[in-house]
Design an enzyme around this catalytic site. Structure first.
Site, PDB file in Angstrom:
ATOM      1  N   TYR A   1       0.820  -1.213   0.000  1.00 19.58           N
ATOM      2  CA  TYR A   1       0.000   0.000   0.000  1.00 19.58           C
ATOM      3  C   TYR A   1       0.854   1.262   0.000  1.00 19.58           C
ATOM      4  CZ  TYR A   1      -2.944   3.702   2.044  1.00 19.58           C
ATOM      5  OH  TYR A   1      -3.570   4.889   2.325  1.00 19.58           O
TER       6      TYR A   1
ATOM      7  N   LYS B   1       1.681   3.879  -3.130  1.00 20.16           N
ATOM      8  CA  LYS B   1       1.278   5.295  -2.943  1.00 20.16           C
ATOM      9  C   LYS B   1       2.479   6.228  -3.124  1.00 20.16           C
ATOM     10  CE  LYS B   1      -2.367   6.809  -1.558  1.00 20.16           C
ATOM     11  NZ  LYS B   1      -3.493   7.371  -2.344  1.00 20.16           N
TER      12      LYS B   1
END
Length: 493
Positions: free
Chosen positions: A237, A241
């Site tokens: 994640y 990002k």
């Protein structure tokens, strides 16, 4: 909220992605409530056609309790009219060129009209499939940026990231941008195109080997985690990002860019009313599991600061950032929206408040009797936690395994069931470890300056735009707002 409004948004045309996500919904509700004279709100939703986009918007956004203040203020008919006039749900997908908008006339119209682009779309699974994480979190923002560049009146792209792109660094963490190809551990250079190629190569191999969908999914998850760790990030994640931020910074040219990095987002503090939440966010699943009596021990450092921030404060910071930066050619600004710097709360304090709450107001078990919670065991290192799990569960499990081998008809699948639960617990602990043992404090100097600017531009912006974490009384918020809101959500779902 009083009838004063956010003047800046009057007559503005805005595109918001990531609806019907939690934060995007709160941002949307805020705009509609404080500035019904916004010109147009284009909302990008993943759906097959206009009809299903409208249906998703209606059921997953407008009919939610979040909109009850607006509904009560305007009445059903007026709210319906406002939505018909101002809101345009569009079927699309940020992982596709032109955001997957297929109607060429609509596309042209959007490019001619849209002034503000707000990208909230993301996949927030810590161990997301690498192909999915790359397409949504890394190349999705680039697609949004390329779309924004085609907007003739484009004044700003506001992109929502996460404060945890910093990885597991301790100390004061500044609001600084990433350089293209930067890694967190100086382990070679990060080449985003190479990551994409690696992922495609792996996918091809798996399909060639005729792996099942389940095997492909697991391999893609494993690949994401190993690539993240190789370059110094704890999970897929935050890694994907970070790469998304790099691409934005590298390709933005003259378009003003604001990156909002919230910390752990929690239920509403005050607007449109306190305690509204949807989904169990990072620490919430731990609170609920504890309240249900399922969490006897947990890995955490009691003195570690948990950076929590209510969702309406994040939405307010977004509103303010748009008003301040729109049209300022060439600028790129990063804002940490969190509480660890100005008003920290520790894991130990949260644990005490939760223990007190569930002792006073216990949840009710399936048999109708109250669930008694114990204080539980908090272990502050992974080695302590592994030792505890071995003594408490793994050794008895080995005994059970022996019994299973000697007497396979005895106790059915009990061994497999317990083994699965232990593996799940260990996986969750491993995923949450970077956050519950986190030693970083998010500097929010830029956000503080923006808060001070609120006073300077009061002739432009009115109404409640509270995003100062110092205004949070944690004991009151956790026990009277957040946990009750959480319980309401769990009981309704």
């Amino acid at each position: 909220m009083d009838s004063k409004c956010v003047q800046f948004f009057q007559n503005k045309t805005i595109l918001v992605t990531g609806v019907p996500g939690f934060l995007a919904k709160v941002f949307l509700e805020k705009i509609l409530r404080v500035q019904p004279d916004v010109k147009r709100l284009y909302l990008l939703l993943r759906s097959s056609d206009n009809e299903s986009a409208m249906e998703r918007f209606r059921t997953e956004v407008l009919e939610k309790d979040l909109f009850r203040v607006l509904r009560n203020d305007l009445g059903d008919a007026n709210l319906k009219n406002l939505v018909l006039k101002k809101v345009a749900p569009i079927p699309g997908d940020i992982s596709v060129v032109n955001l997957g908008v297929k109607d060429s006339d609509l596309l042209q119209h959007m490019w001619n009209e849209i002034e503000i682009i707000v990208n909230v779309a993301a996949t927030t699974n810590f161990d997301e499939r690498y192909d999915v994480g790359l397409s949504i979190n890394t190349f999705g923002p680039l697609n949004v940026l390329n779309f924004a560049k085609k907007c003739v009146k484009g004044q700003l792209l506001l992109h929502v990231s996460t404060a945890y792109v910093c990885g597991e660094k301790p100390g004061i963490l500044p609001e600084k941008t990433f350089k293209m190809g930067e890694t967190l551990n100086s382990n070679g250079k990060l080449v985003i195109e190479t990551e994409m190629e690696l992922m495609k190569q792996k996918l091809k191999e798996l399909q060639k080997q005729e792996c099942s969908e389940e095997e492909i999914a697991q391999s893609m998850k494993d690949l994401g985690m190993s690539r993240a760790k190789l370059h110094g990030w704890p999970n897929t994640y935050v890694f994907t990002k970070s790469m998304g931020e790099m691409l934005l910074g590298n390709h933005r040219e003259n378009l003003p860019l604001v990156i909002i990095r919230p910390t752990m987002i929690t239920s509403t503090f005050s607007e449109p009313f306190p305690g509204w939440i949807e989904g169990l966010r990072t620490i919430d699943s731990v609170i609920v599991a504890y309240g249900k009596g399922r969490l006897k021990c947990f890995l955490a450092d009691s003195n570690s600061v948990l950076d929590l921030i209510p969702v309406d404060m994040v939405a307010n910071a977004m509103v303010m950032a748009v008003a301040i930066h729109a049209g300022k050619s060439g600028s790129q600004d990063v804002y940490h929206v969190g509480s660890s710097c100005k008003n920290p709360i520790t894991f130990g304090k949260l644990h005490d408040l939760a223990a007190r709450y569930f002792t006073k107001s216990p949840l009710v078990g399936r048999d109708g009797s109250p669930i008694i919670v114990s204080k539980g065991t908090i272990l502050s290192t992974m080695s302590q936690f592994s030792f505890y799990m071995t003594l408490r569960y793994k050794l008895p499990l080995q005994m059970l395994r022996l019994i299973n081998i000697v007497y396979p008809w005895w106790n059915g699948n009990k061994y497999k069931d317990i083994d699965r639960k232990i593996n799940l617990a260990m996986r969750l602990v491993d995923l949450y470890r970077p956050y519950v043992l986190f030693k970083g404090i998010f500097d929010d100097m830029n956000t503080e300056r923006m808060r001070l600017k609120r006073q300077d531009i009061n002739n432009q912006i009115y109404g409640s735009l509270e995003f100062d974490p110092k205004s949070i009384d944690w004991e009151d918020y956790i026990t009277n707002i957040h946990i009750p809101g959480l319980i309401t959500y769990v009981l309704q779902n």
